[in-house]
Design a protein around this motif. Structure first.
Motif, PDB file in Angstrom:
ATOM      1  N   LYS A  29       1.059  -1.080  -0.198  1.00  0.00           N
ATOM      2  CA  LYS A  29       0.052   0.129  -0.075  1.00  0.00           C
ATOM      3  C   LYS A  29       0.869   1.115  -0.016  1.00  0.00           C
ATOM      4  N   PRO A  30       0.862   2.151  -1.135  1.00  0.00           N
ATOM      5  CA  PRO A  30       1.625   3.309  -0.971  1.00  0.00           C
ATOM      6  C   PRO A  30       1.047   4.282   0.160  1.00  0.00           C
ATOM      7  N   ASP A  31       2.027   5.043   0.628  1.00  0.00           N
ATOM      8  CA  ASP A  31       1.637   5.926   1.540  1.00  0.00           C
ATOM      9  C   ASP A  31       1.047   7.021   0.922  1.00  0.00           C
ATOM     10  N   PRO A  32      -0.125   7.755   1.390  1.00  0.00           N
ATOM     11  CA  PRO A  32      -0.759   8.875   0.817  1.00  0.00           C
ATOM     12  C   PRO A  32       0.126  10.050   0.960  1.00  0.00           C
ATOM     13  N   GLU A  33       0.147  10.847  -0.162  1.00  0.00           N
ATOM     14  CA  GLU A  33       0.961  11.906  -0.327  1.00  0.00           C
ATOM     15  C   GLU A  33       0.749  13.044   0.548  1.00  0.00           C
ATOM     16  N   ASP A  34      -0.392  13.312   1.071  1.00  0.00           N
ATOM     17  CA  ASP A  34      -0.885  14.224   2.011  1.00  0.00           C
ATOM     18  C   ASP A  34      -1.177  13.480   3.347  1.00  0.00           C
ATOM     19  N   GLY A  35      -0.881  12.347   3.730  1.00  0.00           N
ATOM     20  CA  GLY A  35      -0.917  11.579   5.006  1.00  0.00           C
ATOM     21  C   GLY A  35       0.113  12.199   6.040  1.00  0.00           C
ATOM     22  N   PRO A  36      -0.088  11.777   7.261  1.00  0.00           N
ATOM     23  CA  PRO A  36       0.791  11.968   8.207  1.00  0.00           C
ATOM     24  C   PRO A  36       2.176  11.210   8.124  1.00  0.00           C
ATOM     25  N   VAL A  37       3.340  11.743   8.766  1.00  0.00           N
ATOM     26  CA  VAL A  37       4.571  11.172   8.531  1.00  0.00           C
ATOM     27  C   VAL A  37       4.325   9.678   9.489  1.00  0.00           C
ATOM     28  N   PHE A  38       3.914   9.688  10.295  1.00  0.00           N
ATOM     29  CA  PHE A  38       3.822   8.508  11.339  1.00  0.00           C
ATOM     30  C   PHE A  38       2.254   8.290  11.454  1.00  0.00           C
ATOM     31  N   GLU A  39       2.059   6.920  11.320  1.00  0.00           N
ATOM     32  CA  GLU A  39       0.455   6.581  11.500  1.00  0.00           C
ATOM     33  C   GLU A  39      -0.039   6.694  12.673  1.00  0.00           C
ATOM     34  N   ARG A  40       0.922   6.547  13.762  1.00  0.00           N
ATOM     35  CA  ARG A  40       0.533   6.603  15.125  1.00  0.00           C
ATOM     36  C   ARG A  40       1.609   7.272  15.978  1.00  0.00           C
ATOM     37  N   ASP A  41       1.188   7.940  17.140  1.00  0.00           N
ATOM     38  CA  ASP A  41       2.163   8.851  17.809  1.00  0.00           C
ATOM     39  C   ASP A  41       3.217   7.842  18.109  1.00  0.00           C
ATOM     40  N   TRP A  42       2.983   6.875  18.802  1.00  0.00           N
ATOM     41  CA  TRP A  42       4.352   6.008  19.223  1.00  0.00           C
ATOM     42  C   TRP A  42       5.233   5.576  18.316  1.00  0.00           C
ATOM     43  N   HIS A  43       5.024   5.500  16.893  1.00  0.00           N
ATOM     44  CA  HIS A  43       5.860   5.237  15.666  1.00  0.00           C
ATOM     45  C   HIS A  43       6.779   6.238  15.951  1.00  0.00           C
ATOM     46  N   ALA A  44       6.546   7.443  16.081  1.00  0.00           N
ATOM     47  CA  ALA A  44       7.611   8.423  16.034  1.00  0.00           C
ATOM     48  C   ALA A  44       8.592   8.325  17.383  1.00  0.00           C
ATOM     49  N   ARG A  45       7.944   7.889  18.493  1.00  0.00           N
ATOM     50  CA  ARG A  45       8.524   7.618  19.658  1.00  0.00           C
ATOM     51  C   ARG A  45       9.494   6.468  19.411  1.00  0.00           C
ATOM     52  N   ALA A  46       9.167   5.476  18.596  1.00  0.00           N
ATOM     53  CA  ALA A  46      10.083   4.121  18.596  1.00  0.00           C
ATOM     54  C   ALA A  46      11.028   4.679  17.632  1.00  0.00           C
ATOM     55  N   LEU A  47      11.085   5.341  16.558  1.00  0.00           N
ATOM     56  CA  LEU A  47      12.175   5.915  16.009  1.00  0.00           C
ATOM     57  C   LEU A  47      13.102   6.716  16.795  1.00  0.00           C
ATOM     58  N   ALA A  48      12.740   7.672  17.602  1.00  0.00           N
ATOM     59  CA  ALA A  48      13.376   8.322  18.445  1.00  0.00           C
ATOM     60  C   ALA A  48      14.138   7.454  19.286  1.00  0.00           C
ATOM     61  N   VAL A  49      13.464   6.646  19.777  1.00  0.00           N
ATOM     62  CA  VAL A  49      14.474   5.832  21.067  1.00  0.00           C
ATOM     63  C   VAL A  49      15.514   5.097  20.083  1.00  0.00           C
ATOM     64  N   THR A  50      15.159   4.592  19.125  1.00  0.00           N
ATOM     65  CA  THR A  50      15.987   3.761  17.933  1.00  0.00           C
ATOM     66  C   THR A  50      17.267   4.752  18.110  1.00  0.00           C
ATOM     67  N   LEU A  51      17.134   5.908  17.549  1.00  0.00           N
ATOM     68  CA  LEU A  51      18.193   6.901  17.057  1.00  0.00           C
ATOM     69  C   LEU A  51      19.134   6.949  18.395  1.00  0.00           C
ATOM     70  N   ALA A  52      18.418   7.307  19.447  1.00  0.00           N
ATOM     71  CA  ALA A  52      18.803   7.620  20.656  1.00  0.00           C
ATOM     72  C   ALA A  52      19.888   6.525  20.899  1.00  0.00           C
ATOM     73  N   ALA A  53      19.265   5.231  21.075  1.00  0.00           N
ATOM     74  CA  ALA A  53      20.001   4.209  21.505  1.00  0.00           C
ATOM     75  C   ALA A  53      21.335   3.700  20.515  1.00  0.00           C
ATOM     76  N   GLY A  54      21.105   4.067  19.101  1.00  0.00           N
ATOM     77  CA  GLY A  54      22.154   3.823  18.261  1.00  0.00           C
ATOM     78  C   GLY A  54      23.226   4.971  18.641  1.00  0.00           C
ATOM     79  N   ALA A  55      22.924   6.109  18.965  1.00  0.00           N
ATOM     80  CA  ALA A  55      24.205   7.184  19.460  1.00  0.00           C
ATOM     81  C   ALA A  55      25.008   6.985  20.342  1.00  0.00           C
ATOM     82  N   LEU A  56      24.504   5.585  21.246  1.00  0.00           N
ATOM     83  CA  LEU A  56      25.502   5.089  22.283  1.00  0.00           C
ATOM     84  C   LEU A  56      26.811   4.473  21.673  1.00  0.00           C
ATOM     85  N   GLY A  57      26.556   4.137  20.247  1.00  0.00           N
ATOM     86  CA  GLY A  57      27.855   3.527  19.932  1.00  0.00           C
ATOM     87  C   GLY A  57      28.202   2.164  20.096  1.00  0.00           C
ATOM     88  N   GLN A  58      27.137   1.382  20.740  1.00  0.00           N
ATOM     89  CA  GLN A  58      27.416  -0.039  21.185  1.00  0.00           C
ATOM     90  C   GLN A  58      27.165  -1.174  20.031  1.00  0.00           C
TER      91      GLN A  58
END
Length: 224
Positions: A17-46
């Motif tokens: 299913k293609p993403d709608p061009e005018d739709g939200p970046v994240f389907e649910r609010d917690w998806h954005a938090r999941a990305l943020a936590v993953t980036l933050a953990a990756g920055a630890l360099g482990q």
């Protein structure tokens, strides 16, 4: 043997299913938090990006098939955090946080934009390419990691043993098959190879369709 994540070219999973061009970046609010936590953990360099991808691939087949996209991210991340001693199972379960020597490597909010803009370049110095544009090549078969049984690889199973044509060279890049397992970067020449869809699947969508894959040199040999 392949893992359950290697799903390319299967029947029965429905259309993408293609993403709608005018739709939200994240389907649910917690998806954005999941990305943020993953980036933050990756920055630890482990661990590396390749290690994090393999962590998702190693989820149990039952979990992998029932989890949504970002649930896979969070499950893989949780396993990495515990396996690398960043957090304990008790902390993940809601227990009190323990002091960490990694706290100085935290990713503050004012650095996020710069980190995202810089990306994760994988271009490195390395050997001269063996293949030229126009060369006919055959991919490795089976498609698994040649260094670690069941290990991470970027050669999809549907392209194993197929003959295609090199159309681009991209210089030398970090080899995911090695980097995901702590064996160093082992940079190799990277190519874009084009295949006739009919050589990959017995019933392609349309005659003349092509599939392109970015493939490392160790995945390839000259086609006889």
């Amino acid at each position: 043997m392949s893992r359950v994540h290697d799903m390319g070219g299967r029947y029965g999973d429905g259309r993408v299913k293609p993403d709608p061009e005018d739709g939200p970046v994240f389907e649910r609010d917690w998806h954005a938090r999941a990305l943020a936590v993953t980036l933050a953990a990756g920055a630890l360099g482990q661990w590396s990006l390749d290690t994090s991808r393999h962590a998702r691939e190693r989820l149990s087949p039952k979990d992998y098939t029932r989890f949504s996209y970002y649930e896979k991210w969070m499950a893989g991340l949780a396993n990495l955090l515990v396996a690398n001693g960043v957090v304990s199972r008790d902390e993940l379960a809601g227990g009190p946080p323990e002091p960490s020597p990694l706290s100085a490597r935290r990713l503050p909010a004012d650095r996020v934009a710069g980190v995202l803009a810089s990306g994760g370049p994988s271009l490195r110095e390395g050997p001269e390419p063996r293949f030229q544009p126009g060369a006919r090549v055959r991919t490795r078969k089976p498609a698994g990691n040649a260094q670690v049984p069941g290990g991470h690889t970027r050669l999809p199973g549907y392209a194993a043993g197929a003959v295609g044509t090199v159309i681009l060279r991209h210089g030398c890049h970090v080899l995911p098959d090695a980097n995901a397992h702590g064996f160093g970067e082992q940079p190799e020449p990277l190519y874009t190879v084009v295949f006739d869809a009919a050589d990959l699947w017995s019933q392609p969508e349309r005659a003349g369709d092509e599939v392109t894959c970015d493939l490392w040199e160790s995945y390839l040999e000259p086609a006889s």
